[in-house]
Design an enzyme around this catalytic site. Sequence first.
Site, PDB file in Angstrom:
ATOM      1  N   CYS A   1       0.695  -0.470  -0.557  1.00  0.00           N
ATOM      2  CA  CYS A   1       1.418  -1.031   0.588  1.00  0.00           C
ATOM      3  C   CYS A   1       2.598  -0.142   0.973  1.00  0.00           C
ATOM      4  CB  CYS A   1       1.962  -2.415   0.248  1.00  0.00           C
ATOM      5  SG  CYS A   1       0.750  -3.581  -0.382  1.00  0.00           S
TER       6      CYS A   1
ATOM      7  N   LYS B   1      -2.966   6.772  -1.203  1.00  0.00           N
ATOM      8  CA  LYS B   1      -2.395   8.077  -1.532  1.00  0.00           C
ATOM      9  C   LYS B   1      -1.393   7.966  -2.672  1.00  0.00           C
ATOM     10  CE  LYS B   1      -1.624  12.506  -0.660  1.00  0.00           C
ATOM     11  NZ  LYS B   1      -2.676  13.515  -0.857  1.00  0.00           N
TER      12      LYS B   1
END
Length: 608
Positions: free
Chosen positions: A2, A603
């Site tokens: 998030c 990522k």
Amino acid sequence: MCGIFGVVAKEGNVAEKLLTIGKRLAYRGYDSAGLALYNDGNIDLRKGVGTIESVTENLKLKEMVGKIGLGQLRWSTFGRPSKINAQPHFDCDGDMVGAHNGNIVSFHRTKEQLENEGHTIRSLNDGEICVHATEKHYDKTKDMIKGLMEGVKEMEGAFAFICFHKDHPDTLYAIKMGSSLVLGIGEGENYIASDLPSILPLTNKFVPLNDGEIIEVTATSYKIYNAEDGSEIHRKPRITDLSAEEAVKGSYDYFLTKEIHEQVDATEKLAFGLESDVLDEIVNKLSEANVAFLVGCGSSFNACNVGSYYLNNLAGIIAFPVIGGRFFEEYKNYQPDDKTVLLCVSQSGETKDIINTINFAKPKGYHILGMVNVPGSTVERLSEAYAYIGAGIERSVPATKTYTNQVLLFLILAARIGYKRGRITKEEYEQLKAEIHNLSALVKQTIEESIPKAKKLAKELVKTNAMSLLGYGITHGVAMEGALKIREINYISAEAMYSSEFKHGPLSIVENGYPVIYVVAPNDKYYVISHVSEVECRDGRPIVVGEHIDGLDKHVKEGDYFEIPKSSQLISPILAAIPLQLLALYMSIERGIDPDYPRNLSKTLTVD
């Protein structure tokens, strides 16, 4: 993971700036998005499932109005993707709104406790717990700092949380408790975000934040507090030389394509570290080590595998590559001495498994060193000495230039330490320096020569659902990295292993046309020729990545030999990763998969 973000401005509307930051956080991976802005006594909250672009269009986020606002991109962990589980969340009466990044592992227990106390919790998302826990204590004290201080005691987990309240309509509040968070300083406006690159279009001035800190931010000021005792912490802003332009695709169709090509400039810039005094501190610390644990996750772990070869063979340091989440399980009984080093490798510097490892190892007496890409990161601040890989911003989820520069930095460190320790002669050191300074030219040549071969092979392998990648000695880590690239953006089984181990069981998988990719370094040709023959004679499809080796080409069909430029045993593994990156890219495109944003992946992993 998030991404959370907020903007508070003295004048104007912050919606566009929130969306600018949000789009720059999209590379972290997400399934829903939302914004909340305060204007004229009301909090306007809009959120939904989908990309930030689709949610913006469907809910008209650009039309939102306010001088203060926050947003979140959600990657689901608690609660399936849905509008109700999307963030931000309101408190019970709609006076406060907030969003989090991370995991509240006490979610079910804390939710039940708050509901028993009369709180109305509308979702199955753990981020809502942060809002209600803060609300509970704010309602008692009417003090947001105390509300956050006491609220976090209700929860267990690793997270960062941002919020604002109608009672304080010109102030953002945030707390960092294990997940990444940075404060950006602008002109008449300030920003909070999950990472530094996301705010670069707005400012290059930032304040790094530590775990256990609360931030109170207005358009013209900021204060940092200790979350345990409420004492104020004074910290001046820093300036970063990272460029916002690096995070734009330009003429490329994908960030991944762009970042593969950027390896030319990235390696050229890093090569100057050989002579730079910037590395002196970490070189000196490592030079004193007898044992070094190289800790990383994903591509960083694969770089550690190659790096261990460099440190063992060039520098004479006994080096062990270890997966971040495995270290404190496997080595919990190891007793370090004053010459034991933990070198932590993390592109973002915020990888949760790496931070957990540092928190475990530091009290035991390990010397903590860091190798990072993002300035001001947690790993940097927890390290006695650190080095930047200098790869610039990397937006695509699959690592390319950051992996390559990690490996190159390992080589630079090993070369300097080997020379400093007298393990390599001045002549050998000068020869290696020349090779490193010439590397960027070889990287460019490798990219240019590999593209047509990778495109052709990608078309032939488009229906392949499994393959093996094998490396020997220094190329084992390269094979692991190639397999990871192919797996993560093609959704197929690509297994990496040590070349000589393939005959101990996995050889049984070989059948007519089964692809086996061999990554070959110049000195290992005789071993690998034997290994390739084992696959060839069973009608498998051996594919070779490496320099031209007489005799080896006879075992490979035309077009299945990715010849890389002639270099040396130490440089060759850096070049060998590039054809595998390109193969993964073009296979992904052939399959209709967006290589920048593969499903289910993030990522930056900031949760356990």
